[in-house]
Design a protein around this motif. Structure first.
Motif, PDB file in Angstrom:
ATOM      1  N   PHE A  74       0.824  -1.209   0.000  1.00  0.00           N
ATOM      2  CA  PHE A  74       0.000   0.000   0.000  1.00  0.00           C
ATOM      3  C   PHE A  74       0.857   1.257   0.000  1.00  0.00           C
ATOM      4  N   TYR A  75       2.073   1.128  -0.507  1.00  0.00           N
ATOM      5  CA  TYR A  75       3.010   2.254  -0.480  1.00  0.00           C
ATOM      6  C   TYR A  75       3.872   2.202  -1.737  1.00  0.00           C
ATOM      7  N   ALA A  76       4.055   3.344  -2.379  1.00  0.00           N
ATOM      8  CA  ALA A  76       4.871   3.380  -3.611  1.00  0.00           C
ATOM      9  C   ALA A  76       5.672   4.679  -3.668  1.00  0.00           C
ATOM     10  N   GLU A  77       6.932   4.542  -4.045  1.00  0.00           N
ATOM     11  CA  GLU A  77       7.794   5.703  -4.293  1.00  0.00           C
ATOM     12  C   GLU A  77       7.863   5.909  -5.795  1.00  0.00           C
ATOM     13  N   ILE A  78       7.572   7.122  -6.228  1.00  0.00           N
ATOM     14  CA  ILE A  78       7.455   7.419  -7.651  1.00  0.00           C
ATOM     15  C   ILE A  78       8.770   7.968  -8.182  1.00  0.00           C
ATOM     16  N   ALA A  79       9.360   7.228  -9.115  1.00  0.00           N
ATOM     17  CA  ALA A  79      10.590   7.657  -9.789  1.00  0.00           C
ATOM     18  C   ALA A  79      10.445   7.335 -11.269  1.00  0.00           C
ATOM     19  N   PRO A  80      10.739   8.268 -12.169  1.00  0.00           N
ATOM     20  CA  PRO A  80      10.580   8.009 -13.606  1.00  0.00           C
ATOM     21  C   PRO A  80      11.592   6.983 -14.106  1.00  0.00           C
ATOM     22  N   PRO A  81      11.216   6.179 -15.097  1.00  0.00           N
ATOM     23  CA  PRO A  81      12.131   5.170 -15.629  1.00  0.00           C
ATOM     24  C   PRO A  81      13.204   5.761 -16.541  1.00  0.00           C
ATOM     25  N   PHE A  82      12.970   7.011 -17.051  1.00  0.00           N
ATOM     26  CA  PHE A  82      13.924   7.658 -17.949  1.00  0.00           C
ATOM     27  C   PHE A  82      14.251   9.050 -17.423  1.00  0.00           C
ATOM     28  N   SER A  83      15.394   9.544 -17.831  1.00  0.00           N
ATOM     29  CA  SER A  83      15.735  10.932 -17.526  1.00  0.00           C
ATOM     30  C   SER A  83      14.945  11.850 -18.452  1.00  0.00           C
ATOM     31  N   GLY A  84      14.603  13.049 -17.958  1.00  0.00           N
ATOM     32  CA  GLY A  84      13.865  13.994 -18.792  1.00  0.00           C
ATOM     33  C   GLY A  84      13.449  15.228 -18.013  1.00  0.00           C
ATOM     34  N   ARG A  85      12.773  16.146 -18.737  1.00  0.00           N
ATOM     35  CA  ARG A  85      12.337  17.398 -18.133  1.00  0.00           C
ATOM     36  C   ARG A  85      10.824  17.394 -17.955  1.00  0.00           C
ATOM     37  N   VAL A  86      10.386  17.842 -16.756  1.00  0.00           N
ATOM     38  CA  VAL A  86       8.962  17.847 -16.419  1.00  0.00           C
ATOM     39  C   VAL A  86       8.252  18.938 -17.227  1.00  0.00           C
ATOM     40  N   THR A  87       7.183  18.563 -17.920  1.00  0.00           N
ATOM     41  CA  THR A  87       6.433  19.526 -18.730  1.00  0.00           C
ATOM     42  C   THR A  87       5.032  19.801 -18.174  1.00  0.00           C
ATOM     43  N   LYS A  88       4.529  18.928 -17.332  1.00  0.00           N
ATOM     44  CA  LYS A  88       3.205  19.138 -16.752  1.00  0.00           C
ATOM     45  C   LYS A  88       3.136  18.405 -15.419  1.00  0.00           C
ATOM     46  N   ILE A 108      -1.384  11.209  -2.222  1.00  0.00           N
ATOM     47  CA  ILE A 108      -0.026  11.739  -2.305  1.00  0.00           C
ATOM     48  C   ILE A 108       0.399  12.204  -0.920  1.00  0.00           C
ATOM     49  N   ILE A 109       1.491  11.630  -0.385  1.00  0.00           N
ATOM     50  CA  ILE A 109       1.983  12.039   0.927  1.00  0.00           C
ATOM     51  C   ILE A 109       3.297  12.808   0.831  1.00  0.00           C
ATOM     52  N   THR A 110       3.951  12.738  -0.340  1.00  0.00           N
ATOM     53  CA  THR A 110       5.183  13.505  -0.567  1.00  0.00           C
ATOM     54  C   THR A 110       5.203  13.959  -2.016  1.00  0.00           C
ATOM     55  N   ASN A 111       5.577  15.221  -2.235  1.00  0.00           N
ATOM     56  CA  ASN A 111       5.650  15.746  -3.606  1.00  0.00           C
ATOM     57  C   ASN A 111       6.811  16.718  -3.733  1.00  0.00           C
ATOM     58  N   GLU A 112       7.787  16.361  -4.570  1.00  0.00           N
ATOM     59  CA  GLU A 112       8.939  17.224  -4.825  1.00  0.00           C
ATOM     60  C   GLU A 112       9.089  17.509  -6.317  1.00  0.00           C
ATOM     61  N   VAL A 113       8.017  17.306  -7.079  1.00  0.00           N
ATOM     62  CA  VAL A 113       8.047  17.514  -8.528  1.00  0.00           C
ATOM     63  C   VAL A 113       7.719  18.985  -8.824  1.00  0.00           C
ATOM     64  N   VAL A 114       8.578  19.616  -9.640  1.00  0.00           N
ATOM     65  CA  VAL A 114       8.412  21.033  -9.991  1.00  0.00           C
ATOM     66  C   VAL A 114       8.384  21.168 -11.511  1.00  0.00           C
ATOM     67  N   MET A 115       7.507  22.019 -12.000  1.00  0.00           N
ATOM     68  CA  MET A 115       7.422  22.272 -13.441  1.00  0.00           C
ATOM     69  C   MET A 115       8.784  22.723 -13.980  1.00  0.00           C
ATOM     70  N   GLY A 116       9.224  22.131 -15.111  1.00  0.00           N
ATOM     71  CA  GLY A 116      10.492  22.484 -15.730  1.00  0.00           C
ATOM     72  C   GLY A 116      11.688  21.782 -15.117  1.00  0.00           C
ATOM     73  N   GLN A 117      11.493  21.027 -14.072  1.00  0.00           N
ATOM     74  CA  GLN A 117      12.578  20.331 -13.394  1.00  0.00           C
ATOM     75  C   GLN A 117      13.137  19.212 -14.275  1.00  0.00           C
ATOM     76  N   TYR A 118      14.466  19.081 -14.269  1.00  0.00           N
ATOM     77  CA  TYR A 118      15.097  17.979 -15.004  1.00  0.00           C
ATOM     78  C   TYR A 118      15.372  16.859 -14.014  1.00  0.00           C
ATOM     79  N   ILE A 119      14.806  15.681 -14.284  1.00  0.00           N
ATOM     80  CA  ILE A 119      14.937  14.533 -13.382  1.00  0.00           C
ATOM     81  C   ILE A 119      15.778  13.467 -14.055  1.00  0.00           C
ATOM     82  N   LYS A 120      16.758  12.972 -13.331  1.00  0.00           N
ATOM     83  CA  LYS A 120      17.593  11.890 -13.834  1.00  0.00           C
ATOM     84  C   LYS A 120      17.021  10.546 -13.391  1.00  0.00           C
ATOM     85  N   ALA A 121      17.265   9.556 -14.192  1.00  0.00           N
ATOM     86  CA  ALA A 121      16.721   8.226 -13.901  1.00  0.00           C
ATOM     87  C   ALA A 121      17.246   7.681 -12.577  1.00  0.00           C
ATOM     88  N   GLU A 122      18.478   8.098 -12.175  1.00  0.00           N
ATOM     89  CA  GLU A 122      19.060   7.586 -10.938  1.00  0.00           C
ATOM     90  C   GLU A 122      18.722   8.453  -9.722  1.00  0.00           C
TER      91      GLU A 122
END
Length: 390
Positions: A96-110, A218-232
């Motif tokens: 009943f718990y999941a940590e959200i991490a993208p599978p690829f590197s990229g820039r947040v658009t929405k 959602i109990i934690t949110n650190e996603v920001v518009m335009g942010q570049y997220i690396k896969a690692e």
């Protein structure tokens, strides 16, 4: 001259009188000491006469001064419910718990998510443009195209062979080519489905949509518009369903025999001192923590009001199933070397030593696990008077 003689005579007489007095005092002292020694021996003899031994049986006459000092008690089974109190930590249940991490590197658009937002499996959380995702799309469409071509080629060779025009060799080559391209196509589909991509609706160049894998909020949110997220990178968001949580309690290895799955446990939180949350033991770890010599016990608790929050420290009271247990007064249990024993009455004024296995102590009494039966009578107080009886 006569005066000196008389004085000397008087001095000697005085000296003789003093010596007689000292001798008389010494004689009186010796007589007194002898009398006291005789009384002591008589008292020691009297002490020995308080009881006697006949083989393994201790016999206490009714006239013995020890007899009034002994209290007897008939032991009986009583219903006892063990309680163990320890500290615990609240944890989210992994399913009943999941940590959200993208599978690829990229820039947040929405960004769709926000703290406290309710989710279901597949709920969009945020979108990003990723060169790696574009490459994965390209690979998917290429393998799909190659698979379709191989499929048509195989069908054509089968038709030719059936009409007596094609060769067996060409048909076998077409079959091998089809099998290879089909495998690559299935792998490409699997790689995209892992990340929640619907391959039937995939459009080349579309952004990567990150979705929630579980229902919750959602109990934690650190996603920001335009942010570049690396896969690692570390997870940028967390989703949890906290309507049900685990409390991890620590039980010393000596007490683990009292803990069983599905037994009850009471949870108390410092911030809500009057609130008691009842849970059930979900799992008892198989490994002992060598640093604390304790075993982790997971307790499943309903948490509709979200009082229990992951990471919170709580007090845990384990409640065992009530069992019939023999309890005797602590004063009744004596020690000989490393063994415990009680004195059991076998007749009026007759007692034998019975070795017993003891359990927990509770309110001045000790549980007897073996060696004693219900309705047997023991010396409950004063047994130490007979400690030397062997």
């Amino acid at each position: 001259m006569i005066l000196n003689t008389k004085n000397s005579y008087r001095f000697q007489i005085s000296k003789i009188c003093n010596q007689k007095i000292e001798y008389r005092n010494l004689l009186l002292t010796l007589i007194t000491a002898t009398a006291l020694t005789a009384c002591g021996n008589k008292e020691e003899t009297k002490e020995k006469d308080y009881y006697s031994l006949q083989n393994d049986t201790i016999i206490i006459p009714a006239t013995s001064t020890i007899a009034p000092k002994l209290k007897l008690e008939t032991v009986k089974n009583v219903s006892y419910q063990l309680e163990l109190i320890t500290a615990g930590t609240v944890k989210a249940i992994p399913n009943f718990y999941a940590e959200i991490a993208p599978p690829f590197s990229g820039r947040v658009t929405k960004v769709h998510l926000k703290l406290g937002m309710k989710t279901q499996p597949g709920t969009p959380l945020f979108e990003m443009v990723s060169p790696d995702f574009i490459d994965a799309q390209k690979n998917f469409f290429q393998t799909k195209s190659a698979f379709q071509i191989a499929k048509l080629s195989l069908k054509r060779q089968q038709d030719l062979k059936n009409n007596g025009v094609g060769s067996q060799k060409d048909l076998e080559e077409a079959e091998t080519n089809f099998e290879v391209n089909e495998k690559e196509y299935q792998n490409a589909i699997a790689s995209l489905k892992i990340f929640g991509v619907n391959v039937d609706k995939l459009i080349f160049g579309q952004p990567l949509v990150i979705t929630s894998p579980i229902p919750g909020e959602i109990i934690t949110n650190e996603v920001v518009m335009g942010q570049y997220i690396k896969a690692e990178d570390a997870p940028k968001a967390k989703v949890a369903d906290l309507k049900k949580v685990w409390v991890a309690g620590q039980v010393k290895e000596k007490d683990i025999r009292f803990i069983h799955e599905l037994d009850g446990a009471e949870i108390q939180v410092a911030s809500y001192p009057d609130k008691i949350i009842v849970g059930r033991i979900y799992h008892v770890d198989e490994m002992v923590d060598e640093s604390t010599r304790s075993v982790q016990v997971l307790i499943e608790c309903l948490n509709d009001d979200h009082v229990l929050k992951p990471g919170m420290y709580v007090n845990v009271k384990f409640i065992d199933t009530p069992e019939n247990t023999l309890f005797v007064p602590a004063k009744a249990v004596l020690q000989f070397n490393d063994k415990s024993f009680v004195l059991v009455q076998i007749g009026k004024g007759k007692y034998i030593r019975r070795y017993v296995e003891t359990g927990i102590s509770n309110k001045g009494k000790i549980a007897i696990l073996s060696g004693l039966k219900p309705n047997e009578t023991i010396i409950s107080e004063g047994a130490f008077y007979l400690l030397e009886a062997k």
